[in-house]
Design a protein around this motif. Structure first.
Motif, PDB file in Angstrom:
ATOM      1  N   PRO A 125     -35.844 -47.495  -2.130  1.00 20.99           N
ATOM      2  CA  PRO A 125     -35.630 -48.939  -2.318  1.00 20.99           C
ATOM      3  C   PRO A 125     -36.026 -49.419  -3.706  1.00 20.99           C
ATOM      4  CG  PRO A 125     -36.650 -48.502  -0.195  1.00 20.99           C
ATOM      5  CD  PRO A 125     -36.695 -47.216  -0.962  1.00 20.99           C
ATOM      6  N   ARG A 126     -37.182 -48.952  -4.179  1.00 17.49           N
ATOM      7  CA  ARG A 126     -37.629 -49.365  -5.513  1.00 17.49           C
ATOM      8  C   ARG A 126     -36.782 -48.713  -6.598  1.00 17.49           C
ATOM      9  NH1 ARG A 126     -42.863 -47.548  -8.179  1.00 17.49           N
ATOM     10  NH2 ARG A 126     -42.848 -48.658 -10.159  1.00 17.49           N
ATOM     11  N   ALA A 127     -36.361 -47.488  -6.379  1.00 20.76           N
ATOM     12  CA  ALA A 127     -35.528 -46.804  -7.369  1.00 20.76           C
ATOM     13  C   ALA A 127     -34.193 -47.515  -7.547  1.00 20.76           C
ATOM     14  CB  ALA A 127     -35.295 -45.355  -6.945  1.00 20.76           C
ATOM     15  N   LEU A 128     -33.593 -47.980  -6.453  1.00 22.55           N
ATOM     16  CA  LEU A 128     -32.309 -48.677  -6.547  1.00 22.55           C
ATOM     17  C   LEU A 128     -32.461 -49.998  -7.305  1.00 22.55           C
ATOM     18  CD1 LEU A 128     -30.950 -47.963  -2.971  1.00 22.55           C
ATOM     19  CD2 LEU A 128     -30.046 -47.062  -5.116  1.00 22.55           C
ATOM     20  N   GLU A 130     -35.685 -36.039   4.784  1.00 26.72           N
ATOM     21  CA  GLU A 130     -35.968 -35.137   5.898  1.00 26.72           C
ATOM     22  C   GLU A 130     -34.949 -35.399   6.998  1.00 26.72           C
ATOM     23  OE1 GLU A 130     -39.831 -33.838   8.652  1.00 26.72           O
ATOM     24  OE2 GLU A 130     -40.055 -35.192   6.934  1.00 26.72           O
ATOM     25  N   PRO A 131     -34.238 -34.373   7.476  1.00 28.98           N
ATOM     26  CA  PRO A 131     -33.188 -34.602   8.475  1.00 28.98           C
ATOM     27  C   PRO A 131     -33.761 -35.164   9.768  1.00 28.98           C
ATOM     28  CG  PRO A 131     -33.599 -32.246   8.190  1.00 28.98           C
ATOM     29  CD  PRO A 131     -34.362 -32.958   7.122  1.00 28.98           C
ATOM     30  N   ALA A 165     -31.847 -43.764   5.919  1.00 35.06           N
ATOM     31  CA  ALA A 165     -32.238 -43.922   4.519  1.00 35.06           C
ATOM     32  C   ALA A 165     -31.157 -43.387   3.585  1.00 35.06           C
ATOM     33  CB  ALA A 165     -33.564 -43.202   4.257  1.00 35.06           C
ATOM     34  N   VAL A 166     -30.550 -42.260   3.948  1.00 34.05           N
ATOM     35  CA  VAL A 166     -29.504 -41.672   3.108  1.00 34.05           C
ATOM     36  C   VAL A 166     -28.274 -42.569   3.078  1.00 34.05           C
ATOM     37  CG1 VAL A 166     -27.848 -39.757   2.984  1.00 34.05           C
ATOM     38  CG2 VAL A 166     -30.286 -39.292   3.300  1.00 34.05           C
ATOM     39  N   ARG A 167     -27.890 -43.113   4.226  1.00 30.30           N
ATOM     40  CA  ARG A 167     -26.721 -43.999   4.244  1.00 30.30           C
ATOM     41  C   ARG A 167     -26.951 -45.222   3.363  1.00 30.30           C
ATOM     42  NH1 ARG A 167     -24.358 -48.525   6.284  1.00 30.30           N
ATOM     43  NH2 ARG A 167     -26.329 -49.313   7.092  1.00 30.30           N
ATOM     44  N   THR A 168     -28.134 -45.807   3.482  1.00 28.68           N
ATOM     45  CA  THR A 168     -28.435 -46.984   2.667  1.00 28.68           C
ATOM     46  C   THR A 168     -28.462 -46.638   1.188  1.00 28.68           C
ATOM     47  OG1 THR A 168     -29.742 -47.928   4.479  1.00 28.68           O
ATOM     48  CG2 THR A 168     -30.113 -48.829   2.283  1.00 28.68           C
ATOM     49  N   PRO A 225     -36.681 -41.355   0.458  1.00 28.77           N
ATOM     50  CA  PRO A 225     -37.685 -42.173   1.144  1.00 28.77           C
ATOM     51  C   PRO A 225     -39.098 -41.696   0.814  1.00 28.77           C
ATOM     52  CG  PRO A 225     -35.975 -41.412   2.662  1.00 28.77           C
ATOM     53  CD  PRO A 225     -35.780 -40.660   1.393  1.00 28.77           C
ATOM     54  N   GLY A 226     -40.050 -42.613   0.887  1.00 29.69           N
ATOM     55  CA  GLY A 226     -41.438 -42.232   0.663  1.00 29.69           C
ATOM     56  C   GLY A 226     -41.882 -41.180   1.663  1.00 29.69           C
ATOM     57  N   GLY A 227     -42.552 -40.146   1.180  1.00 33.01           N
ATOM     58  CA  GLY A 227     -43.035 -39.090   2.062  1.00 33.01           C
ATOM     59  C   GLY A 227     -42.012 -38.037   2.406  1.00 33.01           C
ATOM     60  N   SER A 228     -40.840 -38.066   1.756  1.00 29.13           N
ATOM     61  CA  SER A 228     -39.779 -37.105   2.090  1.00 29.13           C
ATOM     62  C   SER A 228     -39.871 -35.817   1.282  1.00 29.13           C
ATOM     63  CB  SER A 228     -38.416 -37.747   1.845  1.00 29.13           C
ATOM     64  OG  SER A 228     -38.249 -38.083   0.475  1.00 29.13           O
ATOM     65  N   GLY A 229     -40.813 -35.722   0.351  1.00 29.26           N
ATOM     66  CA  GLY A 229     -40.897 -34.542  -0.495  1.00 29.26           C
ATOM     67  C   GLY A 229     -40.160 -34.719  -1.805  1.00 29.26           C
ATOM     68  N   ARG A 230     -40.035 -35.966  -2.239  1.00 23.44           N
ATOM     69  CA  ARG A 230     -39.283 -36.290  -3.464  1.00 23.44           C
ATOM     70  C   ARG A 230     -39.914 -35.632  -4.693  1.00 23.44           C
ATOM     71  NH1 ARG A 230     -40.971 -40.738  -3.466  1.00 23.44           N
ATOM     72  NH2 ARG A 230     -42.337 -40.739  -5.287  1.00 23.44           N
ATOM     73  N   THR A 231     -41.229 -35.798  -4.861  1.00 29.56           N
ATOM     74  CA  THR A 231     -41.905 -35.246  -6.030  1.00 29.56           C
ATOM     75  C   THR A 231     -41.893 -33.724  -6.006  1.00 29.56           C
ATOM     76  OG1 THR A 231     -43.329 -37.192  -6.260  1.00 29.56           O
ATOM     77  CG2 THR A 231     -44.115 -35.139  -7.250  1.00 29.56           C
ATOM     78  N   THR A 232     -42.097 -33.142  -4.840  1.00 29.03           N
ATOM     79  CA  THR A 232     -42.042 -31.678  -4.714  1.00 29.03           C
ATOM     80  C   THR A 232     -40.666 -31.156  -5.086  1.00 29.03           C
ATOM     81  OG1 THR A 232     -43.720 -31.695  -2.963  1.00 29.03           O
ATOM     82  CG2 THR A 232     -42.304 -29.757  -3.113  1.00 29.03           C
ATOM     83  N   THR A 233     -39.622 -31.859  -4.643  1.00 28.66           N
ATOM     84  CA  THR A 233     -38.259 -31.444  -4.970  1.00 28.66           C
ATOM     85  C   THR A 233     -37.989 -31.562  -6.462  1.00 28.66           C
ATOM     86  OG1 THR A 233     -37.469 -32.115  -2.785  1.00 28.66           O
ATOM     87  CG2 THR A 233     -35.823 -31.905  -4.527  1.00 28.66           C
TER      88      THR A 233
END
Length: 394
Positions: free
Chosen positions: A129-132, A206-207, A214-217, A9-17
């Motif tokens: 969503p955009r990645a999928l 983020e838990p 978001a993870v389920r979707t 999800p946006g803002g979850s730390g995707r780029t940092t990860t």
């Protein structure tokens, strides 16, 4: 080469990860390419200025790619454009059209996998969503191309040079089919990267309630596409020592979500640093795992049920009231979100907000749909052989 697609999800730390994962892999000895897909450079502020051996960072440039593609298209269609009296577009007067950014990302993904100069490709994909939608694009575009410009229609291409000489210019159909064929080959190359057993998706969230949804979707959308996940990175996890005062609620909420995730995923909690990570020292402190294991293969196998009497005789399938079952893994799917439609030799599967149209295996094209059920995170579609299409044996 391994390919690791990172999204969340946006803002979850995707780029940092993504940056931390690439850094870990490079320090473990893997020649790593980190590919950024954001229009702005979001990786450099996270990585800092310190160079890391065996780590190369690149960013997709959709503007340059669009101008290059447009110039190539105008060159191939130059004769037809001159015949029509059309003016060429100059690079400085063009801006990318909607969809150009997605095509640029797909091209970068394909090109990065070609040279085999790296051991690992880490891709910081857009938000989930955009990645999928992006990951579904190659298959969908190839399907549209096959419907609009069927390859078998090129059987008459031998006549086009004759018609071209009569008209004095190459016939547009020639370059149109040629362009479609080139695009199909490029899309097929991207599909091959996505379908490769060494390509996996790593989810970041983020838990908490929003992260769990978001993870389920995301898991459902990835499974419908047959894409594999290797891990779930739980970001900004608060320390248990802070489970007091006003932080008691967030800590308990995170703990509950993490326990639920561990039942279905390989979860790697990443501690909250108390600040936005910046630089290689902060990224190393996150202790994001590298890429060391292969995920289980995910596919859509066609299998026999134990009670099925479908068998093979001399290489020709025969059946006596037999039943074939198509197992489609759909973790997280809900019955009220599923829809199934057969259209000729294709099956249309809708799961929540996602839909996929796939051709039926040859054996199932000679069958009728006998029913479907969702059991144990699998959609099981039952097919009964059509007596009119299956040969009889005596």
């Amino acid at each position: 080469m391994r390919t690791l697609l990172i999204t969340g999800p946006g803002g979850s730390g995707r780029t940092t990860t993504a940056a931390a994962t690439a850094l870990t892999a490079a320090r473990e000895g893997a020649r790593t390419l980190l590919l950024g897909t954001d229009r702005t450079d979001t990786l450099s502020p996270v990585l800092g200025t310190e160079a890391t051996p065996r780590l190369t960072v690149k960013r997709v440039d959709p503007d340059a790619d669009f101008r290059t593609d447009l110039a190539a298209l105008q060159d191939r269609a130059a004769s037809a454009l001159d015949l029509l009296g059309a003016s060429r577009l100059e690079p400085e007067e063009t801006t990318p059209l909607p969809g150009a950014e997605e095509l640029a990302i797909l091209r970068a993904l394909r090109d990065a996998a070609l040279p085999e100069s790296y051991d690992l490709l880490v891709v910081d994909l857009p938000p989930t969503p955009r990645a999928l939608s992006l990951l579904a694009l190659p298959e969908e575009l190839r399907r549209y191309l096959r419907r609009l410009l069927p390859p078998e229609r090129q059987a008459a291409r031998a006549l086009r040079p004759v018609l071209g000489r009569l008209a004095g210019v190459p016939m547009p159909a020639e370059w149109l089919y040629g362009t479609a064929a080139r695009l199909d080959r490029r899309l097929a190359a991207v599909e091959a990267v996505l379908a490769d057993r060494d390509t996996v998706v790593r989810l970041v969230a983020e838990p908490g309630p929003a992260g769990a949804d978001a993870v389920r979707t995301a898991t459902l959308g990835l499974a419908l596409r047959g894409l594999r996940t290797d891990a779930l990175i739980a970001t900004r996890v608060l320390p248990e020592s802070e489970a007091a005062g006003w932080l008691a609620g967030p800590v308990a909420q995170q703990r509950k979500t993490l326990d639920e995730w561990r039942e279905s995923y390989d979860v790697h909690p990443v501690a909250h640093l108390g600040r936005d990570p910046r630089g290689t020292d902060d990224l190393a402190a996150l202790a994001v795992p590298g890429v060391t294991t292969r995920p289980a293969t995910v596919d859509w196998p066609v299998t026999d049920l134990p009670h099925s009497r479908l068998r093979s005789s001399g290489g020709t399938p025969t059946a006596d009231d037999g039943v074939l079952v198509w197992h489609i893994p759909l973790p997280g799917a809900r019955r009220d979100e599923l829809d199934l439609v057969r259209r000729g030799d294709e099956i249309v599967v809708t799961a929540g907000p996602f839909r996929r149209i796939v051709p039926l295996p040859s054996a199932l094209r000679r069958c009728t749909v006998a029913g479907a059920a969702l059991r144990e995170d699998e959609l099981r579609i039952r097919f009964r052989p059509d007596p009119a299409l299956w040969p009889r044996t005596h």
